[in-house]
Write an enzyme that holds these catalytic residues in place. Structure first.
Site, mmCIF file in Angstrom:
data_model
loop_
_atom_site.group_PDB
_atom_site.id
_atom_site.type_symbol
_atom_site.label_atom_id
_atom_site.label_comp_id
_atom_site.label_asym_id
_atom_site.label_seq_id
_atom_site.Cartn_x
_atom_site.Cartn_y
_atom_site.Cartn_z
ATOM 1 N N ASP A 116 -11.093 3.045 4.634
ATOM 2 C CA ASP A 116 -11.405 1.590 4.473
ATOM 3 C C ASP A 116 -13.172 1.371 4.247
ATOM 4 O OD1 ASP A 116 -9.045 -0.134 4.063
ATOM 5 O OD2 ASP A 116 -8.955 -0.296 6.302
ATOM 6 N N LYS A 124 0.725 -1.203 -0.026
ATOM 7 C CA LYS A 124 0.066 -0.155 -0.012
ATOM 8 C C LYS A 124 0.860 1.236 0.122
ATOM 9 C CE LYS A 124 -3.694 -2.320 2.490
ATOM 10 N NZ LYS A 124 -4.410 -2.561 3.833
ATOM 11 N N GLN A 178 -4.532 -1.732 9.841
ATOM 12 C CA GLN A 178 -4.283 -3.206 9.305
ATOM 13 C C GLN A 178 -4.768 -4.272 10.004
ATOM 14 O OE1 GLN A 178 -3.081 -3.487 6.244
ATOM 15 N NE2 GLN A 178 -3.829 -5.769 6.210
#
Ligand code: NAP
Length: 294
Positions: A119, A52, A96
């Site tokens: 997200d 990422k 994460q």
């Protein structure tokens, strides 16, 4: 049969983002910034975060990584998130997953400011998605929609069968595919582990989205002749020589003989996911700068 090339469409989007960031630099404006939090040192999570960050850098989006030990308390993690919520230089926050068992992922997600929740997992953003309002959409279903739109797949009025109802893939994909807009308007059937006659339902799909988490579960007999197949699954199958083969939730070789279009694994949905996350970071940036309302 058309291969829906995720790498190609991902590069298209990355070029668009690169041009947008270059435009900001030309105007001496701040560039978007994403802050990632990694708890512990799980190998797969390390790789995901590194990918990422690398992709963000490739378009000019800056990033920072907050590494916390696996035994960090939930309170300490929530404090880091609050700090980032209040940092004007941070546009998007990414924690994460998965997190260690002693930390509540729900509490963590709910602590992230909805306007920085790139997200798209916060209940506010999920609620907006359900209501058809603008918000942050989780990157994987967003990638699916981008693939369908960019590959000019006709979705309106089509029967879309989705295998899997998770909060990060199947359920948001069902909401997006049934939205009243030009690139959706499908009639959606959402299948799960309690679905009866799953194979028969799958084989009635014009568009079949497989997000079931079972390697090569979908075989040719479950696919209608001429259907479009989107394979979300990613699995590493160990080989005898110690290497591994990456496969999806669809048995690609036999499925491809029946489909009008199909996404490969790798090189399909997976590559789009991190790219769409960056689209969300850019959106968060514009939202925070008042340039584009959410
Ligand atoms: P998940 O949370 O494990 O959900 C799997 C879903 O499939 C559940 O709704 C489950 O039903 C359903 N299911 C499982 N076995 C079934 C069966 N035999 N028949 C019918 N339904 C069944 O998985 P996920 O996180 O959505 O991920 C799905 C796949 O996508 C995985 O292979 C994952 O690695 C991959 N993935 C890829 C990306 C990407 O970037 N490409 C991103 C995320 C996930 P119940 O709800 O009834 O349990």
């Amino acid at each position: 049969m058309k291969i829906i090339d995720g790498k190609f469409y991902s590069e298209q989007i990355l070029s668009e983002l690169r041009a947008e960031v270059a435009g900001l630099i030309d105007r001496d404006l701040r560039v978007p910034h994403i802050a990632a939090i990694l708890v512990g040192s799980d190998g797969a999570s390390e790789t995901y975060i590194a990918n990422k960050e690398k992709k963000a850098r490739s378009v000019g989006i800056t990033s920072s990584l907050y590494r916390l030990p696996a035994n960090v308390s939930e309170k300490e993690l929530l404090d880091v998130i609050s700090f980032l919520n209040n940092d004007d230089e941070v546009d998007g926050i990414l924690v994460q997953l998965p997190l260690p068992a002693h930390i509540s992922a729900t509490r963590v997600i709910e602590t992230i400011l909805p306007s920085k929740d790139v997200d798209g997992f916060h209940p506010i953003n999920m609620g907006r998605l359900a209501l058809g309002q603008d918000g942050f959409v989780p990157a994987t279903p967003m990638g699916i929609m981008e693939l369908l739109r960019r590959a000019s797949i006709d979705t309106a009025g089509k029967h879309c069968v989705i295998l899997g109802r998770s909060n990060i893939v199947g359920t948001p994909a069902a909401l997006l595919m049934s939205r009243n807009n030009k690139y959706a308007n499908s009639t959606v059937t959402l299948c799960h582990s309690k679905t009866e006659n799953l194979a028969a339902i799958a084989s009635s799909a014009d568009i079949l989205i497989a997000a079931i988490g079972k390697p090569e579960f979908v075989t040719a007999s479950m696919i209608r002749e001429g259907a479009v197949v989107i394979d979300v699954g990613i699995h590493r199958l160990p080989l005898k020589d110690g290497n591994y083969r990456i496969v999806g939730d669809v048995k690609y070789d036999e499925a491809a003989t029946r489909t009008s279009a199909i996404t490969p694994v790798p090189g399909g949905v997976g590559v789009m996911t991190t790219t769409c996350l960056l689209q969300n970071v850019m959106k968060a940036y514009h939202l925070r700068n008042g340039a584009r309302p959410i």
